[in-house]
Scaffold this active site. Structure first.
Site, PDB file in Angstrom:
ATOM      1  N   ARG A   1     -18.023  -2.269  10.226  1.00  0.00           N
ATOM      2  CA  ARG A   1     -16.597  -2.175  10.834  1.00  0.00           C
ATOM      3  C   ARG A   1     -16.497  -0.768  11.500  1.00  0.00           C
ATOM      4  NH1 ARG A   1     -12.891  -4.250   6.226  1.00  0.00           N
ATOM      5  NH2 ARG A   1     -11.835  -2.362   6.293  1.00  0.00           N
TER       6      ARG A   1
ATOM      7  N   ARG B   1      -9.413   7.484   5.275  1.00  0.00           N
ATOM      8  CA  ARG B   1      -8.991   6.479   4.650  1.00  0.00           C
ATOM      9  C   ARG B   1      -9.063   6.499   2.951  1.00  0.00           C
ATOM     10  NH1 ARG B   1     -13.322   1.842   6.052  1.00  0.00           N
ATOM     11  NH2 ARG B   1     -12.100   0.509   4.409  1.00  0.00           N
TER      12      ARG B   1
ATOM     13  N   ARG C   1       0.859  -1.367  -0.120  1.00  0.00           N
ATOM     14  CA  ARG C   1       0.034  -0.008  -0.069  1.00  0.00           C
ATOM     15  C   ARG C   1       0.884   1.162   0.356  1.00  0.00           C
ATOM     16  NH1 ARG C   1      -4.855  -2.182   2.501  1.00  0.00           N
ATOM     17  NH2 ARG C   1      -6.488  -0.700   2.602  1.00  0.00           N
TER      18      ARG C   1
HETATM   19  P1  AP5 Z   1      -8.514  -3.297   4.596  1.00  0.00           P
HETATM   20  O1  AP5 Z   1      -9.203  -4.259   5.465  1.00  0.00           O
HETATM   21  O2  AP5 Z   1      -7.487  -3.902   3.646  1.00  0.00           O
HETATM   22  O3  AP5 Z   1      -9.522  -2.306   3.917  1.00  0.00           O
HETATM   23  P2  AP5 Z   1      -9.432  -1.583   2.798  1.00  0.00           P
HETATM   24  O4  AP5 Z   1      -8.545  -1.518   1.628  1.00  0.00           O
HETATM   25  O5  AP5 Z   1     -10.148  -0.083   3.141  1.00  0.00           O
HETATM   26  O6  AP5 Z   1     -10.681  -2.211   2.006  1.00  0.00           O
HETATM   27  P3  AP5 Z   1     -12.128  -2.734   2.177  1.00  0.00           P
HETATM   28  O7  AP5 Z   1     -11.862  -4.134   3.001  1.00  0.00           O
HETATM   29  O8  AP5 Z   1     -12.760  -1.603   3.005  1.00  0.00           O
HETATM   30  O9  AP5 Z   1     -12.696  -2.840   0.740  1.00  0.00           O
HETATM   31  P4  AP5 Z   1     -12.528  -3.875  -0.220  1.00  0.00           P
HETATM   32  O10 AP5 Z   1     -11.968  -3.356  -1.439  1.00  0.00           O
HETATM   33  O11 AP5 Z   1     -12.232  -5.261   0.114  1.00  0.00           O
HETATM   34  O12 AP5 Z   1     -14.294  -3.814  -0.870  1.00  0.00           O
HETATM   35  P5  AP5 Z   1     -15.107  -4.996  -0.634  1.00  0.00           P
HETATM   36  O13 AP5 Z   1     -14.774  -6.101  -1.220  1.00  0.00           O
HETATM   37  O14 AP5 Z   1     -15.282  -5.368   0.947  1.00  0.00           O
HETATM   38  O15 AP5 Z   1      -7.789  -2.389   5.643  1.00  0.00           O
HETATM   39  C1  AP5 Z   1      -7.970  -1.801   6.924  1.00  0.00           C
HETATM   40  C2  AP5 Z   1      -7.197  -1.027   7.586  1.00  0.00           C
HETATM   41  O16 AP5 Z   1      -6.196  -1.963   7.874  1.00  0.00           O
HETATM   42  C3  AP5 Z   1      -6.209  -0.088   6.920  1.00  0.00           C
HETATM   43  O17 AP5 Z   1      -7.240   1.144   6.835  1.00  0.00           O
HETATM   44  C4  AP5 Z   1      -5.057   0.176   7.483  1.00  0.00           C
HETATM   45  O18 AP5 Z   1      -5.365   0.795   8.780  1.00  0.00           O
HETATM   46  C5  AP5 Z   1      -4.811  -1.411   7.775  1.00  0.00           C
HETATM   47  N1  AP5 Z   1      -4.106  -1.903   6.546  1.00  0.00           N
HETATM   48  C6  AP5 Z   1      -4.320  -2.974   5.924  1.00  0.00           C
HETATM   49  N2  AP5 Z   1      -3.566  -3.135   4.961  1.00  0.00           N
HETATM   50  C7  AP5 Z   1      -2.441  -2.277   5.386  1.00  0.00           C
HETATM   51  C8  AP5 Z   1      -1.055  -2.236   4.501  1.00  0.00           C
HETATM   52  N3  AP5 Z   1      -0.626  -2.852   3.563  1.00  0.00           N
HETATM   53  N4  AP5 Z   1      -0.226  -1.245   5.169  1.00  0.00           N
HETATM   54  C9  AP5 Z   1      -0.801  -0.364   6.230  1.00  0.00           C
HETATM   55  N5  AP5 Z   1      -2.089  -0.619   6.941  1.00  0.00           N
HETATM   56  C10 AP5 Z   1      -2.682  -1.565   6.320  1.00  0.00           C
HETATM   57  O19 AP5 Z   1     -16.319  -4.243  -0.974  1.00  0.00           O
HETATM   58  C11 AP5 Z   1     -17.028  -3.211  -0.066  1.00  0.00           C
HETATM   59  C12 AP5 Z   1     -18.353  -3.117  -0.588  1.00  0.00           C
HETATM   60  O20 AP5 Z   1     -19.014  -2.985  -1.603  1.00  0.00           O
HETATM   61  C13 AP5 Z   1     -19.046  -4.616   0.105  1.00  0.00           C
HETATM   62  O21 AP5 Z   1     -20.049  -4.335   0.957  1.00  0.00           O
HETATM   63  C14 AP5 Z   1     -19.364  -5.306  -1.109  1.00  0.00           C
HETATM   64  O22 AP5 Z   1     -20.358  -6.401  -1.182  1.00  0.00           O
HETATM   65  C15 AP5 Z   1     -19.775  -4.299  -2.084  1.00  0.00           C
HETATM   66  N6  AP5 Z   1     -19.302  -4.450  -3.451  1.00  0.00           N
HETATM   67  C16 AP5 Z   1     -18.075  -4.949  -3.938  1.00  0.00           C
HETATM   68  N7  AP5 Z   1     -17.933  -5.054  -5.220  1.00  0.00           N
HETATM   69  C17 AP5 Z   1     -19.122  -4.467  -5.568  1.00  0.00           C
HETATM   70  C18 AP5 Z   1     -19.666  -4.190  -7.086  1.00  0.00           C
HETATM   71  N8  AP5 Z   1     -18.753  -4.485  -8.236  1.00  0.00           N
HETATM   72  N9  AP5 Z   1     -20.927  -3.650  -7.118  1.00  0.00           N
HETATM   73  C19 AP5 Z   1     -21.530  -3.353  -6.008  1.00  0.00           C
HETATM   74  N10 AP5 Z   1     -20.970  -3.592  -4.746  1.00  0.00           N
HETATM   75  C20 AP5 Z   1     -19.929  -3.886  -4.630  1.00  0.00           C
END
Ligand code: AP5
Ligand code: ZN
Length: 215
Positions: free
Chosen positions: A160, A171, A88
């Site tokens: 969450r 974020r 990241r």
């Molecule tokens: P992390 O858990 O990785 O969160 P994020 O990157 O913010 O990603 P999300 O899990 O929120 O979203 P996603 O892209 O997986 O989407 P999802 O599929 O769930 O990280 C959390 C925290 O950990 C960070 O803020 C940081 O503090 C720390 N961290 C993690 N990695 C780190 C690193 N490398 N370095 C430093 N710190 C780190 O989809 C979202 C929603 O949309 C769901 O409800 C889903 O059903 C819906 N959805 C998905 N696709 C579609 C579509 N095509 N159409 C409609 N709805 C959809």
């Protein structure tokens, strides 16, 4: 096959990783999930990560890299893995290159899910996660059969801690400042695959499948 899955918060990384696991038998390595697990188990990484995660900041590079390094060292991956949410930062990307040399693996595809910011807010505010198995749903785009209950295991669904309006803003800002530059980094290396993440989940996956043909 080893894949990096990139994209802003809420782009659908977890959603698409689940499909890649089912289709190709890959192991998902989500640093967010690893930190949340560490937090539940109160391990060293969990205690450090809590403070940064709850406010929407990145966990410092050295802890994140150490955690990923340990995970890659301690586990075997029969069919390969998906790095979901790592790297990241540019520092993490460079460090991953040296870990790959050390452990003798290659990254075969770097997939970037592209989606406008307005859509991310709707996706994040509507997401519900299972307390028990970690499955994710969306109140509008992927609702559970029974409100508040996980289809897969019957566990309770929750929002969450980092989904508050304030944390989501931080974020997205953090993503723009620290992670977006990685797109240029990998583009310059000629190895990024951009996928339109602003389509129904199945169509996003079809595009990913196409991009992986022959890898
Ligand atoms: P992390 O858990 O990785 O969160 P994020 O990157 O913010 O990603 P999300 O899990 O929120 O979203 P996603 O892209 O997986 O989407 P999802 O599929 O769930 O990280 C959390 C925290 O950990 C960070 O803020 C940081 O503090 C720390 N961290 C993690 N990695 C780190 C690193 N490398 N370095 C430093 N710190 C780190 O989809 C979202 C929603 O949309 C769901 O409800 C889903 O059903 C819906 N959805 C998905 N696709 C579609 C579509 N095509 N159409 C409609 N709805 C959809
Ligand atoms: Zn569940």
């Amino acid at each position: 096959m080893n894949i990096i899955l990139m994209g802003p918060p809420g782009a659908g990384k977890g959603t698409q990783a689940e499909r890649l696991v089912n289709k190709y038998g890959l192991t998902q390595i989500s640093t967010g999930d690893l930190f949340r697990k560490a937090l539940r188990e109160q391990t060293k990484f969990g205690v450090i990560a809590k403070y940064f995660m709850q406010f929407g900041h990145l966990v410092p590079d050295d802890y994140t890299i150490e955690m990923v390094r340990e995970y890659l060292k301690e586990n075997t991956f029969e069919n390969g893995f998906i790095l979901d949410g790592f790297p990241r930062t540019i520092v993490q990307a460079r460090e991953l290159e040296s870990i790959a040399k050390e452990f003798d693996f290659t990254i075969d595809a770097i997939i970037n899910l592209d989606i406008p910011v307005e859509k991310l807010i709707t996706r994040l505010s509507g997401r519900r996660t299972c307390k028990n198995c970690g499955a994710t749903f969306h109140v509008e785009f992927n609702p559970p059969k029974v409100e508040g209950i996980c289809d897969k295991c019957g566990g309770a669904l929750y929002q969450r801690e980092d989904e508050s309006e304030e944390a989501v803003k931080i974020r997205l800002d953090t993503y723009n400042k620290q992670t977006r530059p990685l797109i240029d980094y990998y583009t310059m290396k000629g190895s990024i695959i951009n996928i339109n993440g602003d389509q129904p989940m199945e169509d996003v996956f079809k595009d990913i499948e196409k991009s992986l043909e022959g890898k």
